[in-house]
Write a protein that holds these residues in place. Structure first.
Motif, mmCIF file in Angstrom:
data_model
loop_
_atom_site.group_PDB
_atom_site.id
_atom_site.type_symbol
_atom_site.label_atom_id
_atom_site.label_comp_id
_atom_site.label_asym_id
_atom_site.label_seq_id
_atom_site.Cartn_x
_atom_site.Cartn_y
_atom_site.Cartn_z
ATOM 1 N N GLU A 215 1.718 -11.349 -0.920
ATOM 2 C CA GLU A 215 0.677 -10.312 -0.805
ATOM 3 C C GLU A 215 0.584 -9.805 0.644
ATOM 4 O O GLU A 215 0.422 -8.613 0.888
ATOM 5 C CB GLU A 215 -0.689 -10.881 -1.219
ATOM 6 C CG GLU A 215 -0.917 -10.976 -2.714
ATOM 7 C CD GLU A 215 -0.607 -9.668 -3.450
ATOM 8 O OE1 GLU A 215 -1.159 -8.625 -3.052
ATOM 9 O OE2 GLU A 215 0.211 -9.690 -4.390
ATOM 10 N N LEU A 216 0.713 -10.733 1.563
ATOM 11 C CA LEU A 216 0.663 -10.346 2.977
ATOM 12 C C LEU A 216 1.864 -9.459 3.320
ATOM 13 O O LEU A 216 1.726 -8.446 4.014
ATOM 14 C CB LEU A 216 0.649 -11.593 3.872
ATOM 15 C CG LEU A 216 0.681 -11.322 5.382
ATOM 16 C CD1 LEU A 216 -0.551 -10.557 5.845
ATOM 17 C CD2 LEU A 216 0.805 -12.619 6.173
ATOM 18 N N LEU A 217 3.018 -9.826 2.777
ATOM 19 C CA LEU A 217 4.205 -8.988 3.006
ATOM 20 C C LEU A 217 3.953 -7.574 2.508
ATOM 21 O O LEU A 217 4.318 -6.595 3.150
ATOM 22 C CB LEU A 217 5.417 -9.562 2.260
ATOM 23 C CG LEU A 217 6.253 -10.634 2.930
ATOM 24 C CD1 LEU A 217 7.533 -10.858 2.133
ATOM 25 C CD2 LEU A 217 6.608 -10.264 4.354
ATOM 26 N N LYS A 218 3.337 -7.497 1.332
ATOM 27 C CA LYS A 218 3.033 -6.179 0.761
ATOM 28 C C LYS A 218 2.124 -5.382 1.687
ATOM 29 O O LYS A 218 2.343 -4.200 1.942
ATOM 30 C CB LYS A 218 2.331 -6.342 -0.593
ATOM 31 C CG LYS A 218 3.297 -6.392 -1.757
ATOM 32 C CD LYS A 218 2.523 -6.267 -3.058
ATOM 33 C CE LYS A 218 3.349 -6.869 -4.170
ATOM 34 N NZ LYS A 218 2.566 -7.237 -5.335
ATOM 35 N N LYS A 219 1.106 -6.053 2.210
ATOM 36 C CA LYS A 219 0.162 -5.358 3.106
ATOM 37 C C LYS A 219 0.878 -4.856 4.343
ATOM 38 O O LYS A 219 0.657 -3.732 4.801
ATOM 39 C CB LYS A 219 -0.948 -6.342 3.557
ATOM 40 C CG LYS A 219 -2.099 -6.454 2.571
ATOM 41 C CD LYS A 219 -3.271 -7.129 3.274
ATOM 42 C CE LYS A 219 -3.532 -8.489 2.675
ATOM 43 N NZ LYS A 219 -4.571 -9.262 3.336
ATOM 44 N N ILE A 220 1.753 -5.706 4.886
ATOM 45 C CA ILE A 220 2.483 -5.314 6.098
ATOM 46 C C ILE A 220 3.424 -4.147 5.785
ATOM 47 O O ILE A 220 3.490 -3.160 6.522
ATOM 48 C CB ILE A 220 3.272 -6.528 6.680
ATOM 49 C CG1 ILE A 220 2.292 -7.578 7.186
ATOM 50 C CG2 ILE A 220 4.210 -6.085 7.802
ATOM 51 C CD1 ILE A 220 2.924 -8.877 7.660
ATOM 52 N N GLY A 221 4.117 -4.247 4.641
ATOM 53 C CA GLY A 221 5.040 -3.178 4.237
ATOM 54 C C GLY A 221 4.313 -1.846 4.068
ATOM 55 O O GLY A 221 4.814 -0.789 4.450
ATOM 56 N N LYS A 222 3.113 -1.926 3.520
ATOM 57 C CA LYS A 222 2.315 -0.713 3.322
ATOM 58 C C LYS A 222 1.958 -0.091 4.664
ATOM 59 O O LYS A 222 2.049 1.116 4.864
ATOM 60 C CB LYS A 222 1.029 -1.096 2.564
ATOM 61 C CG LYS A 222 0.725 -0.125 1.440
ATOM 62 C CD LYS A 222 -0.553 -0.520 0.757
ATOM 63 C CE LYS A 222 -0.381 -0.396 -0.749
ATOM 64 N NZ LYS A 222 -1.407 -1.103 -1.495
ATOM 65 N N LYS A 223 1.525 -0.954 5.597
ATOM 66 C CA LYS A 223 1.179 -0.478 6.943
ATOM 67 C C LYS A 223 2.381 0.174 7.619
ATOM 68 O O LYS A 223 2.259 1.167 8.330
ATOM 69 C CB LYS A 223 0.728 -1.658 7.820
ATOM 70 C CG LYS A 223 -0.740 -1.909 7.753
ATOM 71 C CD LYS A 223 -1.461 -1.084 8.815
ATOM 72 C CE LYS A 223 -2.946 -1.226 8.539
ATOM 73 N NZ LYS A 223 -3.815 -0.351 9.216
ATOM 74 N N LEU A 224 3.552 -0.432 7.406
ATOM 75 C CA LEU A 224 4.763 0.097 8.039
ATOM 76 C C LEU A 224 5.305 1.316 7.279
ATOM 77 O O LEU A 224 6.275 1.928 7.699
ATOM 78 C CB LEU A 224 5.852 -0.994 8.085
ATOM 79 C CG LEU A 224 5.559 -2.212 8.965
ATOM 80 C CD1 LEU A 224 6.613 -3.298 8.758
ATOM 81 C CD2 LEU A 224 5.532 -1.816 10.441
ATOM 82 N N LYS A 225 4.689 1.577 6.155
ATOM 83 C CA LYS A 225 5.113 2.677 5.275
ATOM 84 C C LYS A 225 6.540 2.481 4.771
ATOM 85 O O LYS A 225 7.326 3.420 4.692
ATOM 86 C CB LYS A 225 4.980 4.031 5.987
ATOM 87 C CG LYS A 225 3.556 4.366 6.398
ATOM 88 C CD LYS A 225 3.399 5.881 6.641
ATOM 89 C CE LYS A 225 1.954 6.277 6.815
ATOM 90 N NZ LYS A 225 1.316 5.757 8.033
ATOM 91 N N TYR A 226 6.858 1.248 4.474
ATOM 92 C CA TYR A 226 8.167 0.957 3.884
ATOM 93 C C TYR A 226 8.015 0.963 2.363
ATOM 94 O O TYR A 226 7.827 -0.068 1.741
ATOM 95 C CB TYR A 226 8.685 -0.408 4.343
ATOM 96 C CG TYR A 226 9.093 -0.469 5.788
ATOM 97 C CD1 TYR A 226 9.277 0.687 6.552
ATOM 98 C CD2 TYR A 226 9.324 -1.699 6.401
ATOM 99 C CE1 TYR A 226 9.654 0.618 7.880
ATOM 100 C CE2 TYR A 226 9.711 -1.777 7.726
ATOM 101 C CZ TYR A 226 9.863 -0.617 8.462
ATOM 102 O OH TYR A 226 10.247 -0.698 9.768
#
Ligand code: GDP
Length: 272
Positions: A215-226
């Motif tokens: 879930e944290l990876l998802k949040k980070i990916g979203k922030k990075l717009k990946y």
């Protein structure tokens, strides 16, 4: 030239048995993980001099290096790549030999794959004697190189076996392009940083951290717009970016922002 393969364990044992000074090469970006407590104990029990050589210091901000300096006893910072810090290392070796009245001291280099053992041997000898890169364990036969009148260095590094593939990926020994699963090593990096300091991840990525999980990876990916098609987070790209930032020293234990590269980085290690 013919090379022969020598079992890696044999070289490590030879170094520990025969040498007076053992240089344990650590990755300055991650000294804790590249340590080997078992080996350190063994070396100390045998009353040998153990020097931590934190290599790749050019990739680590000065402020971070200073923290590690406070934490680790008998540590020297070097950048084998830029041939910096090697004089200090040499002086430290000399000092030990002098203090212990050793007329001819033997020095050996050990460490995990990819920390820069061969590069350090080359920087110390000023030659390209040791093979760098993936050919670890290959040697031209036993060879002691004279560093000074009183110091001999074994030109073959002792490679410590790293069994965990995640660690090989994180250290850069296994190239990211060749790795199949980046999620697990990326989570390991995040967990390690988070255990050290709970503010690192949120400061760096601007996300809230509950658990270190997918879930944290998802949040980070979203922030990075990946994002992939359908707005789904590209987890592989996110994981790759986390590991890459860690390897580049941008995402680091002491929450220090690297603003500029090049000159700035070189300046970091001038104090050592
Ligand atoms: P070994 O497997 O421990 O013998 O490591 P090598 O000496 O082969 O180095 C592994 C990789 O790290 C190579 O790609 C080197 O170019 C790189 N490397 C070694 N020392 C340094 C350093 O001081 N700074 C940086 N940035 N890279 C380094």
């Amino acid at each position: 030239m013919r090379y022969k393969k020598v079992p890696v364990k044999k070289i490590v044992n030879k170094i520990i048995d025969e040498c007076d000074v053992i240089l344990l090469v650590l990755d300055a970006r991650d000294p804790e993980t590249t340590r080997n407590r078992e080996l350190e104990e063994k070396i100390k029990k045998m009353n040998k001099e153990l020097i931590y050589v934190l290599n790749k210091a050019d990739l680590v901000p000065k402020e971070v290096l200073e923290k590690w300096e406070e934490k680790l006893e008998n540590a020297v910072f070097v950048s084998a790549k830029h041939r910096m810090g090697t004089k200090i290392l040499r002086d430290k070796i000399k000092e030990h030999l002098k203090k212990n009245n050793i007329k001819e001291g033997k020095v050996g280099v050990v460490g995990y794959p990819n920390v820069g053992k061969s590069s350090i041997i080359n920087a110390l000898t000023g030659k390209r004697s040791a093979l760098t890169g993936s050919l670890a364990g290959l040697t031209k036969g036993e060879q002691w190189i004279r560093l000074t009148k009183n110091i001999k260095l074994l030109d073959t590094p002792g490679v410590l076996e790293m069994k965990d593939e995640d660690e090989l990926i994180i250290s850069g020994a296994l190239r990211l392009e060749k790795a199949e699963n980046l999620i697990s090593p990326a989570l390991k990096v995040l967990r390690r940083l988070h255990d050290f300091d709970k503010t690192i991840i949120s400061n760096y990525y601007g996300v809230e951290v509950d658990e270190i999980d997918g879930e944290l990876l998802k949040k980070i990916g979203k922030k990075l717009k990946y994002l992939k098609k359908g707005n789904e987070v590209d987890l592989d790209r996110t994981a790759r970016s986390i590991i890459k930032d860690f390897q580049d020293g941008k995402l680091n234990y002491y929450n220090v922002r690297i603003k500029k590269y090049g000159q700035e980085r070189r300046r970091n290690i001038e104090f050592i």
